[in-house]
Design a protein around this motif. Structure first.
Motif, PDB file in Angstrom:
ATOM      1  N   LEU A 213       0.682  -1.211  -0.172  1.00  0.00           N
ATOM      2  CA  LEU A 213       0.001  -0.028   0.172  1.00  0.00           C
ATOM      3  C   LEU A 213       0.854   1.244  -0.007  1.00  0.00           C
ATOM      4  O   LEU A 213       0.713   2.119  -0.885  1.00  0.00           O
ATOM      5  CB  LEU A 213      -0.979  -0.124   1.242  1.00  0.00           C
ATOM      6  CG  LEU A 213      -1.478   1.513   1.606  1.00  0.00           C
ATOM      7  CD1 LEU A 213      -2.453   1.929   0.692  1.00  0.00           C
ATOM      8  CD2 LEU A 213      -2.321   1.257   2.978  1.00  0.00           C
ATOM      9  N   ARG A 216       2.372   2.543  -3.098  1.00  0.00           N
ATOM     10  CA  ARG A 216       1.587   2.991  -4.068  1.00  0.00           C
ATOM     11  C   ARG A 216       0.813   4.144  -3.973  1.00  0.00           C
ATOM     12  O   ARG A 216       0.221   4.893  -4.889  1.00  0.00           O
ATOM     13  CB  ARG A 216       0.279   1.890  -4.340  1.00  0.00           C
ATOM     14  CG  ARG A 216       1.091   0.489  -4.874  1.00  0.00           C
ATOM     15  CD  ARG A 216      -0.092  -0.487  -5.040  1.00  0.00           C
ATOM     16  NE  ARG A 216       0.350  -1.584  -5.814  1.00  0.00           N
ATOM     17  CZ  ARG A 216       0.615  -1.790  -7.111  1.00  0.00           C
ATOM     18  NH1 ARG A 216       0.123  -0.762  -7.713  1.00  0.00           N
ATOM     19  NH2 ARG A 216       0.815  -3.107  -7.409  1.00  0.00           N
ATOM     20  N   ASN A 317     -10.924   2.411   2.621  1.00  0.00           N
ATOM     21  CA  ASN A 317     -10.538   1.797   1.350  1.00  0.00           C
ATOM     22  C   ASN A 317      -9.537   2.581   0.456  1.00  0.00           C
ATOM     23  O   ASN A 317     -10.266   3.419   0.087  1.00  0.00           O
ATOM     24  CB  ASN A 317     -11.648   0.894   0.855  1.00  0.00           C
ATOM     25  CG  ASN A 317     -10.947  -0.029  -0.620  1.00  0.00           C
ATOM     26  OD1 ASN A 317      -9.851  -0.012  -0.645  1.00  0.00           O
ATOM     27  ND2 ASN A 317     -12.010  -0.678  -1.116  1.00  0.00           N
ATOM     28  N   ARG A 319      -8.009   2.235  -2.348  1.00  0.00           N
ATOM     29  CA  ARG A 319      -7.675   1.643  -3.616  1.00  0.00           C
ATOM     30  C   ARG A 319      -7.543   2.757  -4.800  1.00  0.00           C
ATOM     31  O   ARG A 319      -7.027   2.794  -5.689  1.00  0.00           O
ATOM     32  CB  ARG A 319      -8.295   0.547  -4.003  1.00  0.00           C
ATOM     33  CG  ARG A 319      -8.241  -0.746  -3.281  1.00  0.00           C
ATOM     34  CD  ARG A 319      -8.995  -1.914  -3.544  1.00  0.00           C
ATOM     35  NE  ARG A 319      -8.655  -3.429  -2.976  1.00  0.00           N
ATOM     36  CZ  ARG A 319      -8.726  -3.717  -1.838  1.00  0.00           C
ATOM     37  NH1 ARG A 319      -9.140  -2.759  -0.798  1.00  0.00           N
ATOM     38  NH2 ARG A 319      -8.065  -4.902  -1.484  1.00  0.00           N
ATOM     39  N   LYS A 320      -8.778   3.534  -4.630  1.00  0.00           N
ATOM     40  CA  LYS A 320      -9.152   4.552  -5.654  1.00  0.00           C
ATOM     41  C   LYS A 320      -8.258   5.658  -5.505  1.00  0.00           C
ATOM     42  O   LYS A 320      -7.936   6.573  -6.624  1.00  0.00           O
ATOM     43  CB  LYS A 320     -10.499   5.092  -5.505  1.00  0.00           C
ATOM     44  CG  LYS A 320     -10.926   5.722  -4.200  1.00  0.00           C
ATOM     45  CD  LYS A 320     -12.143   6.202  -4.324  1.00  0.00           C
ATOM     46  CE  LYS A 320     -12.536   6.720  -3.087  1.00  0.00           C
ATOM     47  NZ  LYS A 320     -14.228   7.520  -3.197  1.00  0.00           N
ATOM     48  N   LEU A 326      -6.550   1.059  -7.978  1.00  0.00           N
ATOM     49  CA  LEU A 326      -6.933  -0.491  -7.942  1.00  0.00           C
ATOM     50  C   LEU A 326      -8.399  -0.466  -7.957  1.00  0.00           C
ATOM     51  O   LEU A 326      -9.113   0.520  -7.311  1.00  0.00           O
ATOM     52  CB  LEU A 326      -6.121  -1.179  -6.845  1.00  0.00           C
ATOM     53  CG  LEU A 326      -4.379  -1.021  -6.966  1.00  0.00           C
ATOM     54  CD1 LEU A 326      -4.042  -1.781  -5.464  1.00  0.00           C
ATOM     55  CD2 LEU A 326      -3.883  -1.803  -8.233  1.00  0.00           C
ATOM     56  N   ASP A 327      -9.147  -1.703  -7.838  1.00  0.00           N
ATOM     57  CA  ASP A 327     -10.217  -2.014  -7.187  1.00  0.00           C
ATOM     58  C   ASP A 327     -10.229  -3.169  -6.238  1.00  0.00           C
ATOM     59  O   ASP A 327      -9.398  -3.731  -5.925  1.00  0.00           O
ATOM     60  CB  ASP A 327     -11.405  -2.134  -8.275  1.00  0.00           C
ATOM     61  CG  ASP A 327     -10.996  -3.468  -9.465  1.00  0.00           C
ATOM     62  OD1 ASP A 327     -10.338  -4.306  -8.805  1.00  0.00           O
ATOM     63  OD2 ASP A 327     -11.054  -3.150 -10.375  1.00  0.00           O
ATOM     64  N   ASP A 328     -11.691  -3.421  -5.785  1.00  0.00           N
ATOM     65  CA  ASP A 328     -11.692  -4.486  -4.990  1.00  0.00           C
ATOM     66  C   ASP A 328     -11.188  -5.804  -5.268  1.00  0.00           C
ATOM     67  O   ASP A 328     -10.952  -6.749  -4.583  1.00  0.00           O
ATOM     68  CB  ASP A 328     -13.251  -4.657  -4.432  1.00  0.00           C
ATOM     69  CG  ASP A 328     -13.400  -3.361  -3.649  1.00  0.00           C
ATOM     70  OD1 ASP A 328     -12.508  -2.511  -3.273  1.00  0.00           O
ATOM     71  OD2 ASP A 328     -14.774  -3.003  -3.174  1.00  0.00           O
ATOM     72  N   ASN A 330      -8.590  -6.465  -6.609  1.00  0.00           N
ATOM     73  CA  ASN A 330      -7.139  -6.382  -6.326  1.00  0.00           C
ATOM     74  C   ASN A 330      -6.971  -6.917  -4.676  1.00  0.00           C
ATOM     75  O   ASN A 330      -7.246  -6.325  -4.005  1.00  0.00           O
ATOM     76  CB  ASN A 330      -6.479  -5.234  -6.531  1.00  0.00           C
ATOM     77  CG  ASN A 330      -6.472  -4.773  -8.083  1.00  0.00           C
ATOM     78  OD1 ASN A 330      -7.210  -3.761  -8.549  1.00  0.00           O
ATOM     79  ND2 ASN A 330      -5.796  -5.581  -8.959  1.00  0.00           N
ATOM     80  N   TYR A 334      -5.291  -2.846   1.651  1.00  0.00           N
ATOM     81  CA  TYR A 334      -5.113  -1.363   1.014  1.00  0.00           C
ATOM     82  C   TYR A 334      -6.092  -0.499   1.758  1.00  0.00           C
ATOM     83  O   TYR A 334      -6.526   0.485   1.171  1.00  0.00           O
ATOM     84  CB  TYR A 334      -5.383  -1.379  -0.529  1.00  0.00           C
ATOM     85  CG  TYR A 334      -4.586  -2.330  -1.373  1.00  0.00           C
ATOM     86  CD1 TYR A 334      -3.181  -1.553  -1.578  1.00  0.00           C
ATOM     87  CD2 TYR A 334      -5.235  -3.459  -1.757  1.00  0.00           C
ATOM     88  CE1 TYR A 334      -2.528  -2.479  -2.497  1.00  0.00           C
ATOM     89  CE2 TYR A 334      -4.114  -4.367  -2.610  1.00  0.00           C
ATOM     90  CZ  TYR A 334      -2.688  -3.626  -2.922  1.00  0.00           C
ATOM     91  OH  TYR A 334      -1.987  -4.567  -3.700  1.00  0.00           O
ATOM     92  N   HIS A 335      -6.206  -0.913   3.202  1.00  0.00           N
ATOM     93  CA  HIS A 335      -7.089   0.360   4.041  1.00  0.00           C
ATOM     94  C   HIS A 335      -6.084   0.985   4.689  1.00  0.00           C
ATOM     95  O   HIS A 335      -5.011   0.416   5.077  1.00  0.00           O
ATOM     96  CB  HIS A 335      -8.042  -0.763   4.924  1.00  0.00           C
ATOM     97  CG  HIS A 335      -9.327  -1.097   4.173  1.00  0.00           C
ATOM     98  ND1 HIS A 335      -9.466  -1.915   3.122  1.00  0.00           N
ATOM     99  CD2 HIS A 335     -10.474  -0.615   4.652  1.00  0.00           C
ATOM    100  CE1 HIS A 335     -10.628  -2.202   2.745  1.00  0.00           C
ATOM    101  NE2 HIS A 335     -11.260  -1.369   3.700  1.00  0.00           N
TER     102      HIS A 335
END
Length: 390
Positions: A213, A216, A317, A319-320, A326-328, A330, A334-335
């Motif tokens: 995480l 990124r 979350n 991811r965005k 990314l999306d769920d 993946n 990623y929290h």
């Protein structure tokens, strides 16, 4: 270990294959430290109705799990500790020979857990990573660390309704809540036969294999001045020391996890959502406020209007917000979290407190505290200076 271990395959072809590894990220390291103590296990529980012979049902579940493992290489990873204290996530090489078929057996339910709800609690209290943490000296080149995923399939007796129950335990460092919900949908699609065609021509997603995480997060969103970082760490530490806790009674018995369930019917749910809308708050703010008031009211020994300080940690979350986004689908962790501290004296009105919770959370999120403060929180959590609960 489970009789039905599916993490990484565990067979000779995979054991002999070349493994690649990367250092765990800050959030992943926090879960690496926490899971052996009993928190941070992601559990997927599916109750499968009786419709096929036991052997056929077990074979279908094995095939579905194999498809999930092939689609998400991080679920075949192993978390390796070391004497130096620098754990790694190790993955079998993409060029490795195909792993052997999964040996997932249909097991009878234990006497202590004769039905699905008790089986759920039974599986919550099984922690294969505890023993591994006590002897975390695995060599970097030996795949003898425990996998991040275990699965068990039980045959439910007729008094419990028959059929079978599938439980998949995943180390939270490899799978957060959003990913677990996506995995449940994928498992159901595979078991129903709808997922086989979609998965046939798709490439495995390996976002978590490539980077954690923290790696990124765009630099523009994670950077802040050194002095500001120092002030925030001091603030988090002081708030952690000021925060009140619920009493924990030491009984001398073995610690265990139990499920507490509160159900709302359709009318109750509608009234709650309407009340949130009328008061201009989100459901999560109303739940946070109700939790704070319940915690304060549980302290019967406190004088009227005596103030206590509580902290709320809200998982987000991310991811965005990452690059690339990314999306769920993946799978990985990623929290991040936003923490807010509130002084509670017990006389607050629910909706006023809910508005306060929402405003403090919104302000922190607008200032990107879930991205700029992630390193600070990781450091304090691993040092035990700050404790938050999900």
């Amino acid at each position: 270990m489970d009789p039905a271990t599916v993490g990484g395959g565990g067979g000779e072809p995979e054991a002999a294959a070349e493994w690649r590894a990367r250092a765990v990220g800050g959030m992943e390291y926090g879960w690496y430290r926490a899971v052996p103590g009993g928190t941070g296990t992601t559990l997927l529980a599916l109750r499968l109705v009786r419709g096929a012979e036991a052997a056929v049902a077990a074979a279908a579940v094995q095939a579905a799990l194999r498809a999930i493992l092939d689609a998400h290489p991080v679920l075949r990873a192993r978390l390796r500790g070391s004497a130096s204290g620098s754990p790694t996530l190790a993955f079998p090489s993409a060029a490795a020979p195909p792993p052997p078929p999964l040996a997932l057996e249909l097991l009878p339910v234990p006497e202590s857990a004769p039905d699905f709800p008790s089986l759920l609690e039974h599986e919550l209290n099984r922690n294969p990573w505890t023993a591994a943490a006590a002897t975390a000296t695995a060599s970097e080149h030996e795949p003898d660390a425990p996998p991040v995923l275990f699965a068990t399939l039980y045959e439910l007796p007729p008094p419990a309704g028959g059929g079978s129950a599938l439980f998949v335990r995943i180390h939270t460092a490899a799978c957060d809540r959003a990913a677990s919900a996506s995995l449940v949908r994928e498992l159901l699609a595979q078991l129903s036969g709808d997922g086989a065609a979609a998965a046939a021509g798709s490439e495995p997603e390996d976002a978590a294999v490539r980077a954690s995480l923290e790696e990124r997060i765009p630099q523009r969103d994670s950077w802040k001045p050194f002095w500001a970082r120092g002030l925030d760490m001091v603030g988090y530490s002081i708030n952690g020391l000021r925060t009140s806790t619920l009493p924990f009674e030491v009984t001398g018995t073995e610690r265990s996890t139990q499920m507490l369930r509160l159900g709302f019917d359709r009318d109750e749910t509608t009234r709650l959502l309407d009340a949130c809308k009328q008061n201009g708050v989100k459901l999560c703010a109303a739940m946070a406020a109700a939790t704070l008031l319940a915690a304060r009211q549980s302290k019967l020994q406190l004088a009227s209007n005596q103030q206590e300080t509580y902290s709320i940690a809200t998982l987000i979350n991310c991811r965005k917000f990452l690059e690339p986004a990314l999306d769920d689908h993946n799978v990985g962790f990623y929290h991040s979290a936003i923490t807010n501290t509130h002084a509670i004296h017990g006389g607050e009105e629910l909706w006023e407190l809910a508005k306060r919770c929402q405003d403090s959370y919104t302000n922190a999120k607008n200032n990107k505290k879930h991205l700029t403060d992630i390193a600070d929180l990781n450091f304090l959590i691993t040092k035990g200076s700050y404790i938050s609960t999900e």
